[in-house]
Scaffold this motif. Structure first.
Motif, PDB file in Angstrom:
ATOM      1  N   ILE A   1      37.726  21.110  39.256  1.00 29.95           N
ATOM      2  CA  ILE A   1      38.482  22.411  38.825  1.00 29.95           C
ATOM      3  C   ILE A   1      39.796  22.205  38.407  1.00 29.95           C
ATOM      4  CG2 ILE A   1      38.537  24.696  39.569  1.00 29.95           C
ATOM      5  CD1 ILE A   1      35.817  24.013  39.584  1.00 29.95           C
ATOM      6  N   TYR A   2      40.038  22.978  37.280  1.00 25.62           N
ATOM      7  CA  TYR A   2      41.284  22.989  36.706  1.00 25.62           C
ATOM      8  C   TYR A   2      41.900  24.410  35.942  1.00 25.62           C
ATOM      9  CZ  TYR A   2      37.929  21.868  32.981  1.00 25.62           C
ATOM     10  OH  TYR A   2      36.815  22.051  32.196  1.00 25.62           O
ATOM     11  N   PRO A   3      42.841  24.610  35.922  1.00 24.42           N
ATOM     12  CA  PRO A   3      43.343  25.991  35.520  1.00 24.42           C
ATOM     13  C   PRO A   3      42.548  26.377  34.321  1.00 24.42           C
ATOM     14  CG  PRO A   3      45.123  24.635  36.482  1.00 24.42           C
ATOM     15  CD  PRO A   3      44.120  23.629  36.334  1.00 24.42           C
ATOM     16  N   SER A   4      42.585  25.668  33.151  1.00 26.04           N
ATOM     17  CA  SER A   4      41.932  26.041  32.009  1.00 26.04           C
ATOM     18  C   SER A   4      40.553  26.464  32.060  1.00 26.04           C
ATOM     19  CB  SER A   4      42.319  24.641  31.025  1.00 26.04           C
ATOM     20  OG  SER A   4      41.508  23.799  31.264  1.00 26.04           O
ATOM     21  N   MET A   5      40.020  26.115  33.291  1.00 19.77           N
ATOM     22  CA  MET A   5      38.548  26.499  33.445  1.00 19.77           C
ATOM     23  C   MET A   5      38.249  27.726  33.575  1.00 19.77           C
ATOM     24  SD  MET A   5      35.817  25.476  36.333  1.00 19.77           S
ATOM     25  CE  MET A   5      35.633  23.490  35.904  1.00 19.77           C
ATOM     26  N   MET A   6      39.486  28.664  33.931  1.00 16.73           N
ATOM     27  CA  MET A   6      39.366  29.986  33.967  1.00 16.73           C
ATOM     28  C   MET A   6      39.223  30.593  32.583  1.00 16.73           C
ATOM     29  SD  MET A   6      39.178  30.797  37.083  1.00 16.73           S
ATOM     30  CE  MET A   6      38.515  29.232  37.504  1.00 16.73           C
ATOM     31  N   LEU A   7      39.659  30.061  31.690  1.00 22.42           N
ATOM     32  CA  LEU A   7      39.409  30.585  30.177  1.00 22.42           C
ATOM     33  C   LEU A   7      37.938  30.493  29.516  1.00 22.42           C
ATOM     34  CD1 LEU A   7      42.777  29.619  28.588  1.00 22.42           C
ATOM     35  CD2 LEU A   7      42.114  31.557  29.588  1.00 22.42           C
ATOM     36  N   GLU A   8      36.971  29.665  30.406  1.00 25.54           N
ATOM     37  CA  GLU A   8      35.768  29.529  29.867  1.00 25.54           C
ATOM     38  C   GLU A   8      34.843  30.609  30.083  1.00 25.54           C
ATOM     39  OE1 GLU A   8      34.000  26.143  32.256  1.00 25.54           O
ATOM     40  OE2 GLU A   8      35.450  24.716  31.217  1.00 25.54           O
ATOM     41  N   ALA A   9      33.681  30.837  29.587  1.00 21.45           N
ATOM     42  CA  ALA A   9      32.871  32.038  29.149  1.00 21.45           C
ATOM     43  C   ALA A   9      32.887  32.736  30.699  1.00 21.45           C
ATOM     44  CB  ALA A   9      31.611  31.897  28.346  1.00 21.45           C
ATOM     45  N   VAL A  10      31.917  32.107  31.534  1.00 16.42           N
ATOM     46  CA  VAL A  10      31.543  32.765  32.937  1.00 16.42           C
ATOM     47  C   VAL A  10      32.826  33.287  33.527  1.00 16.42           C
ATOM     48  CG1 VAL A  10      30.597  32.224  35.090  1.00 16.42           C
ATOM     49  CG2 VAL A  10      29.475  31.569  32.857  1.00 16.42           C
TER      50      VAL A  10
ATOM     51  N   ILE B   1      36.483  37.585  35.392  1.00 18.54           N
ATOM     52  CA  ILE B   1      37.837  38.038  35.668  1.00 18.54           C
ATOM     53  C   ILE B   1      38.162  39.246  34.794  1.00 18.54           C
ATOM     54  CG2 ILE B   1      40.158  37.560  35.271  1.00 18.54           C
ATOM     55  CD1 ILE B   1      39.449  34.576  35.845  1.00 18.54           C
ATOM     56  N   LEU B   2      37.875  39.253  33.392  1.00 16.42           N
ATOM     57  CA  LEU B   2      38.035  40.538  32.744  1.00 16.42           C
ATOM     58  C   LEU B   2      37.116  41.800  33.211  1.00 16.42           C
ATOM     59  CD1 LEU B   2      38.491  39.140  29.100  1.00 16.42           C
ATOM     60  CD2 LEU B   2      40.398  39.765  30.676  1.00 16.42           C
ATOM     61  N   GLY B   3      36.073  41.355  33.413  1.00 20.19           N
ATOM     62  CA  GLY B   3      35.128  42.332  33.936  1.00 20.19           C
ATOM     63  C   GLY B   3      35.599  43.101  35.150  1.00 20.19           C
ATOM     64  N   LEU B   4      36.368  42.332  36.234  1.00 25.21           N
ATOM     65  CA  LEU B   4      36.740  42.874  37.472  1.00 25.21           C
ATOM     66  C   LEU B   4      38.385  43.690  37.085  1.00 25.21           C
ATOM     67  CD1 LEU B   4      36.059  39.985  39.795  1.00 25.21           C
ATOM     68  CD2 LEU B   4      34.866  42.610  39.775  1.00 25.21           C
ATOM     69  N   ILE B   5      39.182  43.328  36.400  1.00 19.49           N
ATOM     70  CA  ILE B   5      40.480  43.526  36.217  1.00 19.49           C
ATOM     71  C   ILE B   5      40.739  44.495  35.052  1.00 19.49           C
ATOM     72  CG2 ILE B   5      41.633  41.399  37.342  1.00 19.49           C
ATOM     73  CD1 ILE B   5      42.517  40.616  34.635  1.00 19.49           C
ATOM     74  N   VAL B   6      39.684  44.596  34.274  1.00 16.91           N
ATOM     75  CA  VAL B   6      39.698  45.447  33.082  1.00 16.91           C
ATOM     76  C   VAL B   6      38.624  46.494  33.142  1.00 16.91           C
ATOM     77  CG1 VAL B   6      39.660  45.571  30.671  1.00 16.91           C
ATOM     78  CG2 VAL B   6      41.117  43.810  31.578  1.00 16.91           C
ATOM     79  N   GLY B   7      37.506  45.775  32.800  1.00 11.60           N
ATOM     80  CA  GLY B   7      36.201  46.572  32.900  1.00 11.60           C
ATOM     81  C   GLY B   7      35.899  47.589  34.170  1.00 11.60           C
ATOM     82  N   LYS B   8      36.488  47.021  35.410  1.00  7.72           N
ATOM     83  CA  LYS B   8      36.117  47.879  36.497  1.00  7.72           C
ATOM     84  C   LYS B   8      37.015  49.199  36.418  1.00  7.72           C
ATOM     85  CE  LYS B   8      33.511  47.933  40.159  1.00  7.72           C
ATOM     86  NZ  LYS B   8      32.204  48.300  40.214  1.00  7.72           N
ATOM     87  N   PRO B   9      38.343  49.060  36.471  1.00 10.14           N
ATOM     88  CA  PRO B   9      39.146  50.354  36.164  1.00 10.14           C
ATOM     89  C   PRO B   9      38.859  51.184  35.113  1.00 10.14           C
ATOM     90  CG  PRO B   9      40.426  48.421  35.881  1.00 10.14           C
ATOM     91  CD  PRO B   9      39.197  47.673  36.308  1.00 10.14           C
ATOM     92  N   VAL B  10      38.618  50.585  33.979  1.00  8.05           N
ATOM     93  CA  VAL B  10      38.386  51.462  32.695  1.00  8.05           C
ATOM     94  C   VAL B  10      37.111  52.338  32.962  1.00  8.05           C
ATOM     95  CG1 VAL B  10      37.766  51.404  30.544  1.00  8.05           C
ATOM     96  CG2 VAL B  10      39.458  50.101  31.270  1.00  8.05           C
ATOM     97  N   GLY B  11      35.991  51.747  33.486  1.00  6.01           N
ATOM     98  CA  GLY B  11      34.602  52.290  33.750  1.00  6.01           C
ATOM     99  C   GLY B  11      34.911  53.206  34.908  1.00  6.01           C
ATOM    100  N   VAL B  12      35.540  53.048  35.951  1.00 11.20           N
ATOM    101  CA  VAL B  12      35.644  53.942  37.348  1.00 11.20           C
ATOM    102  C   VAL B  12      36.372  55.081  36.724  1.00 11.20           C
ATOM    103  CG1 VAL B  12      36.571  54.005  39.542  1.00 11.20           C
ATOM    104  CG2 VAL B  12      35.003  52.296  38.920  1.00 11.20           C
TER     105      VAL B  12
END
Length: 401
Positions: free
Chosen positions: A290-299, A304-315
């Motif tokens: 596991i390496y930090p740049s892995m967080m930029l991979e698709a899954v 991450i974006l679904g939780l910190i962006v999609g969730k508040p925008v949707g709610v």
């Protein structure tokens, strides 16, 4: 010295019976699992959670090891308690009217659709990754409740009730998603058996049966039937919870309803045993490679974006729209900036998200990156939401009580 000891003991007891106490145990158990999975005892940890525990009476679809028993068996009780909580609120709590139910329900629906679309947009072009679309859709009530309680006067009582109702609806909708989209091929004889058991539970409720054993036996039978049905067996907890009577058999107001008795018996077990076991066994992933740049991979990036962006925008968007269309009314003493801060906290998706990740990517190399995405997204959501609410301008806060 004695007075100080008793005061300290009382403080500890209050902490242990509070939501923050349960969340702390879940967090510590999860950290313990993560540490063991990355320690010299990693093989022993893996051997422990994969210890065979197959019951041949349950057939080929029954749980095969300790981890499966926790995820497919004990977590059924977690979902049962979740449904009982929302049923209590609907019967006599903050959701006892249609307009009160509508606001958190619409918010929960928006908080499912937008994160899922955000995830799918990020993983577009990766067919295997699309199976994880539901990972960022759930809000973890076990962690959001301690956060808003810790914020105290910075969150109004109406807003607190709204967020907890939304989190519970979120969990229920997450269970439905699991049952419908993460089961296996449908097996109709088992589905017929499950339908008959469900009809029996509904009939028991309608005919006034209040004996808990009736519903306990029916719930176990339903769970066994669902094992072979192709639907996820934890759906048994949802159905049984909906069928449990919320009224007593007589006119004595001192009687405790079957719903309350079940909730009081199971809630401590779920808080102090089942959820910590689930966290201990599911957060324990190896960080080798596991390496930090892995967080930029698709899954992980999609989660991450679904939780910190999609969730508040949707709610927030769905809640605001429902209020503007007069479908529901906003909580009292709750300015828009506070509502948005609470929507940020909805990105704390832990228990259900991990549950879905295990189902979506079972046997795949994507399960570890998915869990990393859940950790990062949930932690960021908690921190951003807490700072937003904690440092709201004074004139936007509800008055102190």
């Amino acid at each position: 010295m004695t007075e100080a000891f008793f005061a300290f003991s009382a403080h500890i007891r209050r902490f242990l019976i509070s939501p923050a106490g349960g969340a702390s145990v879940l967090l510590l158990a999860s950290i313990a699992g993560l540490m063991l999975a990355n320690s010299p005892w990693a093989l022993g940890y893996t051997s422990l959670i994969t210890t065979p525990m197959k019951l041949f009476l349950l057939g080929s679809h029954g749980p095969e090891n300790i981890e499966a028993w926790v995820s497919d068996g004990l977590m059924t009780l977690f979902f049962l308690v979740v449904v009982l909580e929302i049923k209590k609120e609907i019967v006599s709590g903050h959701l006892s009217s249609l307009r009160q139910v509508a606001l958190p329900l619409v918010g929960a629906l928006g908080g499912m659709v937008v994160p899922a679309l955000t995830y799918l947009l990020v993983v577009y072009g990766h067919p295997e990754a699309t199976r994880g679309w539901a990972i960022p859709v759930a809000t973890d009530a076990a962690f959001t409740l301690p956060i808003i309680l810790a914020l105290g006067r910075h969150v109004s009582p109406g807003a607190r009730a709204w967020l907890m109702a939304l989190a519970i609806f979120d969990d229920v909708l997450g269970i439905v998603v699991i049952a419908l989209f993460y089961g296996s091929a449908l097996y109709w004889p088992a589905l017929v058996a499950a339908t008959l058991v469900t009809a029996s539970l509904i009939g028991a409720n309608r005919t006034g049966i209040r004996t808990l054993w009736t519903y306990a036996i029916g719930g176990v039978a339903l769970w066994i039937a669902l094992l072979d049905s192709g639907l996820h067996p934890t759906l048994a907890g949802v159905i049984t919870g909906l069928c449990l009577p919320a009224t007593t058999s007589g006119k004595d107001v001192r009687q405790v309803t079957p719903l309350d008795r079940t909730s009081s018996m199971l809630a401590p077990l779920v808080t102090w045993v089942i959820l910590p076991l689930f966290g201990f066994m599911n957060v324990g992933v190896s960080l080798v490679g596991i390496y930090p740049s892995m967080m930029l991979e698709a899954v992980p990036l999609g989660i991450i974006l679904g939780l910190i962006v999609g969730k508040p925008v949707g709610v927030f968007g769905a809640t605001l729209l429902s209020a503007r269309l007069k479908i529901a009314t906003l909580p009292g003493e709750t300015p828009m900036r506070m509502l948005f801060g609470l929507s940020l906290l909805c990105g704390v998706g832990f228990t259900i998200s991990l549950f879905i990740a295990n189902l979506a990517f079972a046997g795949s190399d994507l399960v570890t990156p998915a869990k990393m995405g859940i950790f990062v997204g949930s932690i960021l959501s908690a921190l951003i939401g807490w700072f937003w609410l904690r440092f709201l301008p004074q004139h936007n806060r509800p008055p102190s009580r």
